[in-house]
Design a protein around this motif. Sequence first.
Motif, PDB file in Angstrom:
ATOM      1  N   SER A 114       0.828  -1.197   0.000  1.00 25.63           N
ATOM      2  CA  SER A 114       0.000   0.000   0.000  1.00 25.63           C
ATOM      3  C   SER A 114       0.874   1.264   0.000  1.00 25.63           C
ATOM      4  O   SER A 114       1.810   1.373   0.800  1.00 25.63           O
ATOM      5  N   GLY A 115       0.617   2.178  -0.914  1.00 20.88           N
ATOM      6  CA  GLY A 115       1.396   3.423  -0.992  1.00 20.88           C
ATOM      7  C   GLY A 115       2.549   3.342  -1.983  1.00 20.88           C
ATOM      8  O   GLY A 115       3.147   4.349  -2.326  1.00 20.88           O
ATOM      9  N   GLU A 116       2.871   2.115  -2.431  1.00 27.57           N
ATOM     10  CA  GLU A 116       3.991   1.964  -3.380  1.00 27.57           C
ATOM     11  C   GLU A 116       3.491   2.054  -4.819  1.00 27.57           C
ATOM     12  O   GLU A 116       2.311   1.845  -5.093  1.00 27.57           O
ATOM     13  N   TYR A 117       4.424   2.310  -5.725  1.00 26.10           N
ATOM     14  CA  TYR A 117       4.057   2.376  -7.138  1.00 26.10           C
ATOM     15  C   TYR A 117       5.214   1.873  -7.991  1.00 26.10           C
ATOM     16  O   TYR A 117       6.341   1.719  -7.515  1.00 26.10           O
ATOM     17  N   ARG A 118       4.905   1.636  -9.258  1.00 23.21           N
ATOM     18  CA  ARG A 118       5.947   1.267 -10.219  1.00 23.21           C
ATOM     19  C   ARG A 118       5.563   1.834 -11.577  1.00 23.21           C
ATOM     20  O   ARG A 118       4.411   2.239 -11.779  1.00 23.21           O
ATOM     21  N   MET A 119       6.530   1.880 -12.484  1.00 27.04           N
ATOM     22  CA  MET A 119       6.214   2.319 -13.846  1.00 27.04           C
ATOM     23  C   MET A 119       5.733   1.119 -14.643  1.00 27.04           C
ATOM     24  O   MET A 119       6.155  -0.012 -14.378  1.00 27.04           O
TER      25      MET A 119
END
Length: 238
Positions: free
Chosen positions: A219-224
């Motif tokens: 939760s709160g993380e992202y990636r391209m």
Amino acid sequence: MERLQKVIANSGYTSRRKAEELIQSGKVKVNGVTIYELGTKVNTTDLIEIDGNILQKEEQKVYFLLYKPRGVVTTTNDDKNRKTVVDLIDTQMRIYPVGRLDYDTTGILLLTNDGVLANALMHPKNNIDKVYIAKIKGLVGKEQINQLQNGVIIDGQKTSKAKARIKKYDKKTNTSIVELTIHEGKNHQVKKMFEAIGYSVVKLKREKISFLDLTGLKSGEYRMLSPKEIKKLYFEIK
Ligand code: URA
């Protein structure tokens, strides 16, 4: 700030190697001044000229997949100064969310500056599956599941065909876990669909958009997105 040769190459004018040659041979001006240094950094407002012609900078497209946490607004700018989904992503690019998740909804959200893809993903005619897991107060019956699948009236309009299945009942807490797959993205659609059949949503998470899910993210993380995923998304909307 980006390196001059990268900005020239990203505009589609020429390759990065050729851009370097142009700079070294004195053909490139930034804000009227000839630049010979390859390391020179420029920003988006700088005027770049090559051989006296103004470079038309095409904005590079970027695509992020975010695991939206609860308590964050899905907007680019909140008038109440609350944290937004864009605040969670470290980029200089002007990105915006594709569709919306409520303040208290968690799960997968795409953010991009690619308006063509964003609009297509949101348009119901493209039949992009959005899979939600909803925790519902009460034990949802089979008949109500059928109603969700066939369409219910929300805001005076019938929702289009959906897929729904009960994943779990918890008789102790008197709650159900229901998986709902829809193509539309009306405001508060999932909550309103359950309201229409007499139930309320206690917790809501979006688990999938088409073939994309939250694997590997907290939760709160992202990636391209990878180039392959972007291609596949474009294929989905054709
Ligand atoms: N439907 C809702 O009700 N809320 C969301 O955040 C997304 C879909």
